[in-house]
Design a protein around this motif. Structure first.
Motif, PDB file in Angstrom:
ATOM      1  N   LEU A  46       3.794   1.765   9.759  1.00  9.48           N
ATOM      2  CA  LEU A  46       2.637   2.229   8.998  1.00  9.48           C
ATOM      3  C   LEU A  46       1.606   2.897   9.907  1.00  9.48           C
ATOM      4  CD1 LEU A  46       2.071  -0.744   6.500  1.00  9.48           C
ATOM      5  CD2 LEU A  46       3.008   1.511   5.984  1.00  9.48           C
ATOM      6  N   ASN A  47       1.399   2.320  11.114  1.00 10.92           N
ATOM      7  CA  ASN A  47       0.440   2.914  12.050  1.00 10.92           C
ATOM      8  C   ASN A  47       0.917   4.268  12.553  1.00 10.92           C
ATOM      9  OD1 ASN A  47      -1.373   0.769  11.879  1.00 10.92           O
ATOM     10  ND2 ASN A  47      -0.333  -0.390  13.494  1.00 10.92           N
ATOM     11  N   HIS A  48       2.223   4.396  12.816  1.00 12.15           N
ATOM     12  CA  HIS A  48       2.758   5.677  13.294  1.00 12.15           C
ATOM     13  C   HIS A  48       2.603   6.780  12.248  1.00 12.15           C
ATOM     14  CE1 HIS A  48       5.529   3.629  16.508  1.00 12.15           C
ATOM     15  NE2 HIS A  48       4.243   3.665  16.852  1.00 12.15           N
ATOM     16  N   ARG A  49       2.674   6.398  10.980  1.00 10.76           N
ATOM     17  CA  ARG A  49       2.563   7.390   9.906  1.00 10.76           C
ATOM     18  C   ARG A  49       1.134   7.554   9.407  1.00 10.76           C
ATOM     19  NH1 ARG A  49       7.453   5.273   9.977  1.00 10.76           N
ATOM     20  NH2 ARG A  49       9.268   6.487   9.282  1.00 10.76           N
ATOM     21  N   GLY A  50       0.210   6.830  10.000  1.00 13.39           N
ATOM     22  CA  GLY A  50      -1.186   6.947   9.600  1.00 13.39           C
ATOM     23  C   GLY A  50      -1.484   6.382   8.236  1.00 13.39           C
ATOM     24  N   ILE A  51      -0.680   5.437   7.785  1.00 12.01           N
ATOM     25  CA  ILE A  51      -0.880   4.821   6.469  1.00 12.01           C
ATOM     26  C   ILE A  51      -1.677   3.535   6.644  1.00 12.01           C
ATOM     27  CG2 ILE A  51       0.250   3.844   4.439  1.00 12.01           C
ATOM     28  CD1 ILE A  51       2.668   5.575   5.037  1.00 12.01           C
ATOM     29  N   THR A  52      -2.801   3.455   5.985  1.00 14.19           N
ATOM     30  CA  THR A  52      -3.624   2.257   6.071  1.00 14.19           C
ATOM     31  C   THR A  52      -3.044   1.158   5.186  1.00 14.19           C
ATOM     32  OG1 THR A  52      -5.040   3.051   4.281  1.00 14.19           O
ATOM     33  CG2 THR A  52      -5.695   3.592   6.537  1.00 14.19           C
ATOM     34  N   SER A  53      -3.155  -0.058   5.650  1.00 20.11           N
ATOM     35  CA  SER A  53      -2.670  -1.195   4.886  1.00 20.11           C
ATOM     36  C   SER A  53      -3.849  -2.047   4.437  1.00 20.11           C
ATOM     37  CB  SER A  53      -1.699  -2.039   5.725  1.00 20.11           C
ATOM     38  OG  SER A  53      -2.340  -2.510   6.904  1.00 20.11           O
ATOM     39  N   GLY A  54      -3.602  -2.912   3.498  1.00 20.81           N
ATOM     40  CA  GLY A  54      -4.658  -3.752   2.956  1.00 20.81           C
ATOM     41  C   GLY A  54      -4.856  -3.494   1.472  1.00 20.81           C
ATOM     42  N   PHE A  55      -5.819  -4.208   0.916  1.00 22.04           N
ATOM     43  CA  PHE A  55      -6.053  -4.149  -0.526  1.00 22.04           C
ATOM     44  C   PHE A  55      -7.407  -3.535  -0.871  1.00 22.04           C
ATOM     45  CE2 PHE A  55      -3.069  -7.580   0.296  1.00 22.04           C
ATOM     46  CZ  PHE A  55      -2.076  -7.328  -0.632  1.00 22.04           C
ATOM     47  N   ASP A  56      -7.981  -2.773   0.068  1.00 23.68           N
ATOM     48  CA  ASP A  56      -9.255  -2.115  -0.215  1.00 23.68           C
ATOM     49  C   ASP A  56      -9.131  -1.043  -1.289  1.00 23.68           C
ATOM     50  OD1 ASP A  56     -10.446  -3.693   1.699  1.00 23.68           O
ATOM     51  OD2 ASP A  56     -10.215  -2.218   3.314  1.00 23.68           O
ATOM     52  N   PHE A  57      -7.917  -0.538  -1.498  1.00 27.42           N
ATOM     53  CA  PHE A  57      -7.737   0.520  -2.498  1.00 27.42           C
ATOM     54  C   PHE A  57      -8.028   0.032  -3.914  1.00 27.42           C
ATOM     55  CE2 PHE A  57      -3.777  -1.750  -2.620  1.00 27.42           C
ATOM     56  CZ  PHE A  57      -3.338  -1.648  -3.921  1.00 27.42           C
ATOM     57  N   LEU A  58      -8.046  -1.295  -4.118  1.00 30.13           N
ATOM     58  CA  LEU A  58      -8.319  -1.826  -5.449  1.00 30.13           C
ATOM     59  C   LEU A  58      -9.732  -1.491  -5.922  1.00 30.13           C
ATOM     60  CD1 LEU A  58      -6.644  -5.353  -5.164  1.00 30.13           C
ATOM     61  CD2 LEU A  58      -5.768  -3.355  -6.368  1.00 30.13           C
ATOM     62  N   ASN A  59     -10.629  -1.148  -4.978  1.00 31.62           N
ATOM     63  CA  ASN A  59     -12.003  -0.800  -5.343  1.00 31.62           C
ATOM     64  C   ASN A  59     -12.176   0.690  -5.622  1.00 31.62           C
ATOM     65  OD1 ASN A  59     -12.891  -3.499  -4.966  1.00 31.62           O
ATOM     66  ND2 ASN A  59     -13.033  -3.147  -2.756  1.00 31.62           N
ATOM     67  N   ASN A  60     -11.129   1.489  -5.432  1.00 30.00           N
ATOM     68  CA  ASN A  60     -11.218   2.926  -5.676  1.00 30.00           C
ATOM     69  C   ASN A  60     -11.041   3.241  -7.157  1.00 30.00           C
ATOM     70  OD1 ASN A  60     -11.476   3.196  -2.896  1.00 30.00           O
ATOM     71  ND2 ASN A  60      -9.277   3.574  -2.606  1.00 30.00           N
ATOM     72  N   ALA A  61     -11.593   4.383  -7.580  1.00 30.04           N
ATOM     73  CA  ALA A  61     -11.481   4.807  -8.979  1.00 30.04           C
ATOM     74  C   ALA A  61     -10.062   5.258  -9.284  1.00 30.04           C
ATOM     75  CB  ALA A  61     -12.470   5.925  -9.274  1.00 30.04           C
ATOM     76  N   ALA A  62      -9.551   4.859 -10.430  1.00 28.08           N
ATOM     77  CA  ALA A  62      -8.169   5.190 -10.794  1.00 28.08           C
ATOM     78  C   ALA A  62      -8.037   6.652 -11.197  1.00 28.08           C
ATOM     79  CB  ALA A  62      -7.687   4.286 -11.923  1.00 28.08           C
ATOM     80  N   GLY A  63      -8.908   7.116 -12.063  1.00 33.06           N
ATOM     81  CA  GLY A  63      -8.869   8.509 -12.461  1.00 33.06           C
ATOM     82  C   GLY A  63      -7.843   8.848 -13.521  1.00 33.06           C
ATOM     83  N   PHE A  64      -7.289   7.858 -14.199  1.00 30.56           N
ATOM     84  CA  PHE A  64      -6.369   8.125 -15.303  1.00 30.56           C
ATOM     85  C   PHE A  64      -6.657   7.136 -16.424  1.00 30.56           C
ATOM     86  CE2 PHE A  64      -4.135   5.254 -12.412  1.00 30.56           C
ATOM     87  CZ  PHE A  64      -3.747   4.225 -13.251  1.00 30.56           C
ATOM     88  N   GLY A  65      -6.259   7.521 -17.622  1.00 31.21           N
ATOM     89  CA  GLY A  65      -6.474   6.672 -18.787  1.00 31.21           C
ATOM     90  C   GLY A  65      -5.243   5.843 -19.121  1.00 31.21           C
ATOM     91  N   ILE A  66      -5.445   4.811 -19.926  1.00 35.22           N
ATOM     92  CA  ILE A  66      -4.368   3.925 -20.364  1.00 35.22           C
ATOM     93  C   ILE A  66      -4.416   3.850 -21.883  1.00 35.22           C
ATOM     94  CG2 ILE A  66      -3.387   1.608 -20.229  1.00 35.22           C
ATOM     95  CD1 ILE A  66      -4.695   1.284 -17.528  1.00 35.22           C
ATOM     96  N   VAL A  67      -3.280   4.091 -22.504  1.00 35.10           N
ATOM     97  CA  VAL A  67      -3.237   4.168 -23.965  1.00 35.10           C
ATOM     98  C   VAL A  67      -3.594   2.834 -24.591  1.00 35.10           C
ATOM     99  CG1 VAL A  67      -1.760   4.650 -25.943  1.00 35.10           C
ATOM    100  CG2 VAL A  67      -1.510   5.993 -23.847  1.00 35.10           C
ATOM    101  N   GLN A  68      -2.960   1.768 -24.143  1.00 35.73           N
ATOM    102  CA  GLN A  68      -3.195   0.452 -24.734  1.00 35.73           C
ATOM    103  C   GLN A  68      -3.821  -0.460 -23.695  1.00 35.73           C
ATOM    104  OE1 GLN A  68      -0.227  -1.539 -27.288  1.00 35.73           O
ATOM    105  NE2 GLN A  68      -0.354  -3.283 -25.912  1.00 35.73           N
ATOM    106  N   HIS A  69      -4.937  -1.074 -24.039  1.00 37.79           N
ATOM    107  CA  HIS A  69      -5.596  -2.015 -23.141  1.00 37.79           C
ATOM    108  C   HIS A  69      -6.284  -3.071 -23.983  1.00 37.79           C
ATOM    109  CE1 HIS A  69      -9.185   0.427 -24.094  1.00 37.79           C
ATOM    110  NE2 HIS A  69      -8.414   1.472 -23.831  1.00 37.79           N
ATOM    111  N   LEU A  70      -6.065  -4.327 -23.617  1.00 37.85           N
ATOM    112  CA  LEU A  70      -6.649  -5.451 -24.342  1.00 37.85           C
ATOM    113  C   LEU A  70      -8.054  -5.756 -23.866  1.00 37.85           C
ATOM    114  CD1 LEU A  70      -3.577  -7.857 -24.505  1.00 37.85           C
ATOM    115  CD2 LEU A  70      -4.321  -6.151 -26.166  1.00 37.85           C
TER     116      LEU A  70
END
Length: 386
Positions: A46-70
């Motif tokens: 992951l480091n060689h490819r410059g890909i960050t790891s971790g779960f910080d991405f959960l705080n980013n905006a999704a930017g897509f809609g979901i048809v069904q949501h409860l």
């Protein structure tokens, strides 16, 4: 009974107990080294490819809609909110399939034991057809051949202007908690508590009292009084046709693969029910008949309590299969954990390891929870030697 060997005195390799402990320690060391190598190799790549790891991405905006949501969801919400929506949708399809498959499987299983020749043969044909076709093909069949061919929203099947069925899905009134929700709930608890006290008094004293009219009055009068004082307990949001589709209410989209998975799993549950009932000795049937018990009472009070000890373990496996097979609904676009997290979120963020790990963890936790509940029920039904 086999006892685990213990190390006593002789610590040479000729001692079987010493060798047993050494083999176990060696196996643990190899396992830890293997897992450590995988983790180190993954982080290095992951480091060689410059890909960050971790779960910080959960705080980013999704930017897509979901048809069904409860739960409430907007296009700008975070990936963490997407996780919640996917989890609820997965729980929804799993819970609905478990309920429908259990009811249908119980009916088909009893029909296989019916004395009516036609009913017995039809139930056998049902089982042999649906349990031998792969579930994914059945999902495609029900979705493309049946549900997508329903009439459009303007020609939807109407049930008293409250529920509407079309090729866009099933639209039902959605309940919203009103101002008197807590008061009504408290009134129901009081009514149930009074009923339990009455039952306990009846079992303790043996006095038979005609208490059900009072219980019905309490169940109706107390909530009605609570709503009169505190306000309505539930406000219903009824769907209405606006433009080309319905707005408001609660929508169950056609991609919700409840029908296909329920029909598929019910064939297996039917065989579980049939084999469980047939495992009860026939003498139990004869003893119940000799006492003059009708067939429904015999089945409910004599046969099923004994058969459940045989039914519960394989039934647990079928419930677990329902949860795992619910991921197949992603093939027709149902927004569950697989479709949202292992699909859309993975493609947008590139966090393959994290998204797949979260998705696997969700299915693992749900399956373990079902196993725990069914094992508790099975232990409750097990025979106890006294």
């Amino acid at each position: 009974m086999q006892h685990r060997p213990t190390v006593t005195g002789n610590f040479s390799l000729t001692n079987p107990a010493v060798r047993a402990w050494l083999y176990q320690i060696l196996a643990v060391v190899i396992l830890v080294a293997f897992v450590g190598h995988l983790v180190h190799n993954t982080l290095t790549n992951l480091n060689h490819r410059g890909i960050t790891s971790g779960f910080d991405f959960l705080n980013n905006a999704a930017g897509f809609g979901i048809v069904q949501h409860l739960t409430d969801f907007e296009q700008g919400d975070t990936y963490g909110r997407v996780f919640v929506v996917g989890l609820f949708n997965t729980l929804l399809v799993s819970a609905l399939c478990i309920v429908f498959a259990s009811i249908l499987g119980f009916i088909i299983g009893l029909s296989r034991l019916s004395e009516n020749w036609l009913l017995r043969k039809l139930s056998t044909l049902y089982i042999e057809i649906f349990r031998n076709i792969p579930p994914l093909l059945q999902i495609f069949f029900w979705y493309f051949a049946v549900l997508r061919n329903l009439p459009g929203p303007r020609q939807a099947v109407n049930a008293f202007d409250l529920a509407f069925l079309s090729n866009r899905g099933l639209y039902l009134p959605a309940p919203d908690a009103g101002s008197g929700a807590w008061a009504t709930f408290l009134a129901l608890l009081i009514a149930v508590a009074l009923f339990r006290l009455q039952r306990r008094h009846q079992l303790k004293t043996g006095q038979l009292r005609r208490s059900w009219p009072w219980i019905i009055v309490l169940l109706v009068a107390l909530p009605a009084l609570a709503q009169f004082i505190a306000g309505p307990a539930i406000a219903w949001d009824v769907p209405q046709l606006r433009g080309f589709n319905f707005r408001g209410g609660m929508a169950l989209i056609p991609e919700l693969a409840t029908l296909a998975l329920s029909v598929y799993t019910s064939a297996f549950i039917a065989e579980v029910i049939r084999s469980g009932i047939q495992s009860v000795p026939f003498g139990q049937h004869e003893a119940a008949r000799s006492l003059g018990l009708p067939n429904p009472v015999t089945l409910n009070k004599v046969i099923l309590p004994q058969a459940m000890r045989v039914i519960v373990p394989p039934l647990t496996s079928q419930y677990l299969n329902i949860v795992k097979n619910s991921s197949l609904a992603a093939a027709i676009g149902y927004p569950d954990m697989v479709s949202l997290f292992a699909g859309s979120v993975l493609n947008q963020t590139g966090q393959a390891i994290e998204t797949i790990a979260i998705t696997m963890g969700v299915y693992l936790v749900i399956s373990l929870a079902i196993s725990l509940l069914m094992n508790i029920y099975n232990k409750h039904k097990a025979l106890v030697e006294r």
